[in-house]
Design a protein around this motif. Structure first.
Motif, PDB file in Angstrom:
ATOM      1  N   PRO A 273      -3.154  10.096  -2.846  1.00  0.00           N
ATOM      2  CA  PRO A 273      -2.402  10.628  -1.717  1.00  0.00           C
ATOM      3  C   PRO A 273      -1.388  11.648  -2.170  1.00  0.00           C
TER       4      PRO A 273
ATOM      5  N   LYS B 110       2.463  13.503  -1.073  1.00  0.00           N
ATOM      6  CA  LYS B 110       3.840  13.050  -1.142  1.00  0.00           C
ATOM      7  C   LYS B 110       4.028  11.743  -0.374  1.00  0.00           C
ATOM      8  N   ILE B 111       4.668  10.776  -1.010  1.00  0.00           N
ATOM      9  CA  ILE B 111       4.927   9.479  -0.384  1.00  0.00           C
ATOM     10  C   ILE B 111       6.186   9.569   0.476  1.00  0.00           C
ATOM     11  N   ARG B 112       6.073   9.130   1.723  1.00  0.00           N
ATOM     12  CA  ARG B 112       7.211   9.126   2.632  1.00  0.00           C
ATOM     13  C   ARG B 112       7.998   7.842   2.407  1.00  0.00           C
ATOM     14  N   LYS B 113       9.159   7.960   1.851  1.00  0.00           N
ATOM     15  CA  LYS B 113       9.979   6.788   1.545  1.00  0.00           C
ATOM     16  C   LYS B 113      10.564   6.191   2.827  1.00  0.00           C
ATOM     17  N   ARG B 114      10.455   4.877   2.955  1.00  0.00           N
ATOM     18  CA  ARG B 114      11.065   4.160   4.063  1.00  0.00           C
ATOM     19  C   ARG B 114      11.711   2.896   3.527  1.00  0.00           C
TER      20      ARG B 114
ATOM     21  N   GLN C  59       4.827   2.523  -2.853  1.00  0.00           N
ATOM     22  CA  GLN C  59       4.291   2.455  -1.490  1.00  0.00           C
ATOM     23  C   GLN C  59       2.842   2.940  -1.395  1.00  0.00           C
ATOM     24  N   CYS C  60       2.069   2.569  -2.405  1.00  0.00           N
ATOM     25  CA  CYS C  60       0.643   2.911  -2.412  1.00  0.00           C
ATOM     26  C   CYS C  60      -0.100   1.925  -3.311  1.00  0.00           C
TER      27      CYS C  60
ATOM     28  N   SER D  28       2.091  -3.008   9.483  1.00  0.00           N
ATOM     29  CA  SER D  28       2.177  -1.573   9.758  1.00  0.00           C
ATOM     30  C   SER D  28       2.870  -1.308  11.099  1.00  0.00           C
TER      31      SER D  28
ATOM     32  N   GLN E 217      -5.248   5.778   0.000  1.00  0.00           N
ATOM     33  CA  GLN E 217      -4.812   6.761   0.985  1.00  0.00           C
ATOM     34  C   GLN E 217      -3.915   6.154   2.063  1.00  0.00           C
TER      35      GLN E 217
ATOM     36  N   HIS F 275      -0.489   4.569   3.392  1.00  0.00           N
ATOM     37  CA  HIS F 275       0.953   4.508   3.115  1.00  0.00           C
ATOM     38  C   HIS F 275       1.422   3.075   3.342  1.00  0.00           C
TER      39      HIS F 275
ATOM     40  N   ALA G 257       4.033   1.269   3.805  1.00  0.00           N
ATOM     41  CA  ALA G 257       5.461   1.455   4.131  1.00  0.00           C
ATOM     42  C   ALA G 257       6.242   0.155   4.092  1.00  0.00           C
TER      43      ALA G 257
END
Length: 368
Positions: free
Chosen positions: A2, A4-8, A165-166, A337, A361, A363, A365
């Motif tokens: 994947p 860029k990982i979206r940080k949460r 996160q993957c 999710s 693929q 995320h 989160a």
């Protein structure tokens, strides 16, 4: 891999009870399950109903016929799951369905049912990656914290570990999956498909006494299984092969179906243990989580346990209620999710049979 990982923020305790209905139909198992996440952090399986499409010995299951089975049994299985959970459809917060990967026609049939229920009861949809469903259900049931995951099923063979996160894939099959390998050989020697070809291979292997030479093909972190299947099939054409396991002339140098099942299992599972151990060494983990339908195999669990014990580690596995495809694993991953704010719009509630929707693929989160 994947982008860029979206940080949460990691998943927090729910502010109220959340209930999800999960629908699974990526292959010949049709499953519906209801799960509940409580404010105190507990997770409760309210129901887990499954119906399997079984074909005659020597035959596989075709997509068209499997889809027809799912359409025929969908309402009955879902109604049973709702009744056993002691709720109504109005109590559900979201409807989760398998988006892929899997067989196209069965996936489409179940996705259509999920969309219909979503529109009828005005409930949000959540498309779930089948592989991630297995992982999250395995983690929930066993309590494994940060394991190396061996995902072994009819359509997938992967060694996986979590990072940022993957779920990263460390190794996988280069051709056919281990479950497909076992199922195809079961058809060659005419084993029944009830309850499953892999289970019947396992029972026959327990009666085997000879370890016959077969190709051992590991390539780095990957494995190749088509060659070992071909070589095992070739033994059935040998003049020493006796389908009934007996030699009329008293010859002790015979080859029996039980010996072939034993040899196939031992060789393939040794390959899987090897690449799993490499992943453990790489990330420094002492936990192995086995998920997927083949994960029920007691011999695979035993071999993996020996390796893990030698490394001072531990193996986690579930029984057939949760390792074989089921609706509750889809409900679990989907609800995690959904609680992070994800929903699948009706206009995008499609599915894919291909491996383009890979484990890595998604995320993840809900994990820190």
């Amino acid at each position: 891999m994947p982008g860029k990982i979206r940080k949460r923020s990691p998943l927090k305790l729910p502010d109220k009870p959340y209930i999800a209905l999960g629908l699974e139909g990526s292959a010949n198992k049709l499953g519906a399950g209801v799960i509940k996440h409580a404010p105190n952090g507990s997770t409760t399986v309210l129901s887990n109903v499954r119906h399997t499409y079984i074909t005659p010995p020597g035959e596989g299951f075709l997509p068209r016929d499997t889809a027809q089975h799912h359409r025929q049994w969908a309402m009955s299985v879902i109604k049973d799951a709702i009744e056993k959970a002691g709720i109504s459809m109005h109590d559900i917060d979201c409807i989760c369905y398998t988006k892929g990967p899997g067989m196209g026609a069965p996936l489409t049939s179940v996705a259509l049912v999920a969309r219909t229920l979503s529109l009828l009861y005005n409930k949000p949809l959540v498309g779930v990656n089948h592989c991630v469903g297995h992982i999250e259900m395995g983690r929930q049931i066993t309590g494994a914290q940060n394991p190396v995951v061996l995902y072994v099923s009819g359509g997938n063979t992967q060694v996986i570990a979590y990072s940022q996160q993957c779920y990263r894939i460390f190794g996988e099959t280069l051709d056919i999956a281990v479950g497909n390998c076992l199922d195809r050989f079961a058809r060659v020697i005419n084993l029944p498909n009830d309850p499953s070809p892999g289970y019947n291979i396992e029972q026959e292997a327990k009666k085997g006494t000879r370890l016959l030479p077969l190709p051992y093909t590991t390539k780095g972190m990957d494995v190749s299984l088509s060659g070992i299947l071909t070589s095992t099939e070739a033994y059935t054409m040998d003049k020493r092969f006796r389908s009934d396991g007996r030699a009329d002339d008293g010859d002790k140098d015979i080859i029996t179906p039980q010996d072939l099942c034993f040899s196939l299992q031992e060789t393939v599972f040794a390959m899987l243990v090897e690449i799993t151990e490499r992943a453990m060494a790489h990330i420094g983990s002492k936990e192995v989580l086995i998920v997927g339908g083949v994960g029920c195999n007691e011999r695979l669990q035993e071999m993996m346990g020996v390796m893990a014990q030698e490394r001072g580690g531990q193996v986690f596995a579930t029984d057939e209620r949760f390792c074989i495809d089921n609706g509750i694993m889809i409900a679990q991953a989907g609800l995690l999710s959904y609680r992070m704010g994800f929903q699948t719009p009706i206009t995008k509630s499609t599915c894919t049979q291909r491996q383009v929707f890979r484990t890595d693929q998604v995320h993840v989160a809900w994990r820190a």
